[in-house]
Scaffold this active site. Structure first.
Site, PDB file in Angstrom:
ATOM      1  N   LYS A   1       0.856  -1.201   0.000  1.00  0.00           N
ATOM      2  CA  LYS A   1       0.000   0.000   0.000  1.00  0.00           C
ATOM      3  C   LYS A   1       0.883   1.239   0.000  1.00  0.00           C
ATOM      4  O   LYS A   1       1.586   1.514   0.979  1.00  0.00           O
ATOM      5  CB  LYS A   1      -0.890  -0.032   1.250  1.00  0.00           C
ATOM      6  CG  LYS A   1      -2.174   0.751   1.090  1.00  0.00           C
ATOM      7  CD  LYS A   1      -3.067   0.562   2.313  1.00  0.00           C
ATOM      8  CE  LYS A   1      -3.796   1.862   2.619  1.00  0.00           C
ATOM      9  NZ  LYS A   1      -4.434   1.846   3.925  1.00  0.00           N
TER      10      LYS A   1
ATOM     11  N   SER B   1      -6.515  12.241   7.565  1.00  0.00           N
ATOM     12  CA  SER B   1      -5.259  12.340   6.807  1.00  0.00           C
ATOM     13  C   SER B   1      -5.556  12.535   5.325  1.00  0.00           C
ATOM     14  O   SER B   1      -4.901  13.321   4.639  1.00  0.00           O
ATOM     15  CB  SER B   1      -4.411  11.074   6.988  1.00  0.00           C
ATOM     16  OG  SER B   1      -4.138  10.856   8.339  1.00  0.00           O
TER      17      SER B   1
END
Ligand code: PNS
Length: 165
Positions: free
Chosen positions: A45, A132
């Protein structure tokens, strides 16, 4: 009789850590004897920050807390807890959408390991809209994000993107 040491973990991807995360970390560190910050390490990721950068930023923002340990984990979080004698997962909720998601995760984790509790803290309302991913999105448009992330994170975001105030 020895008093039980209460160990908890606050896990996430922290790409990057925000003021919302930091608020939960500071409050949880007062509730538990030891608080681990579990940084998801998933090489498949790709985030904006590398695993090492995310850990370094968390270190810099939490060095005033003396019962914190920053650790990496991958795989099931409850397995990490079982292996390291941690019995509580700390999560933060900002809104109704989080409640649904967090309840589902708490129930799944309960199914996977009934010995581990999830403790959910309500986010400080002044951070309820922070995530975020939204921070990274608004930064693309040169937004002023100085109230949303710790100063070291702001500097790093500006350096990486040449954007932001
Ligand atoms: O940054 P996030 O999205 O809040 O982090 C979520 C995280 C990493 C804590 C969650 O996805 C997780 O625990 N992942 C590890 C794999 C796992 O245990 N999955 C089952 C969750 S019910």
């Amino acid at each position: 009789m020895n008093k039980k040491i209460r160990k908890a973990i606050f896990a996430g991807s922290f790409d990057p850590i925000t003021n919302g995360h930091l608020d939960i970390i500071c409050r949880a560190s007062k509730i538990f004897d030891e608080l681990r910050i579990g940084v998801l390490h998933n090489p498949n990721k790709k985030g904006m920050f590398t695993f090492e950068e995310r850990v370094e930023l968390i270190e810099k923002c939490t060095n005033h807390l003396d019962n914190i340990k920053i650790v990496s984990f991958n795989g099931l979080l409850v397995n990490y807890c079982e292996e390291h004698g941690i019995d509580t997962l700390v999560r933060g909720i900002r809104n109704g959408t989080d409640v649904e998601y967090e309840l589902q995760m708490a129930h799944m984790n309960k199914e996977l390991n009934p010995n581990i509790e999830t403790v959910i803290l309500a986010t400080n309302p002044k951070y309820s809209f922070i995530s975020s991913s939204l921070i990274k999105e608004v930064l693309n448009f040169d937004a002023d994000i100085k109230n949303l992330v710790p100063e070291v994170v702001l500097e790093e975001l500006k350096r990486k993107t040449n954007r932001g105030k």
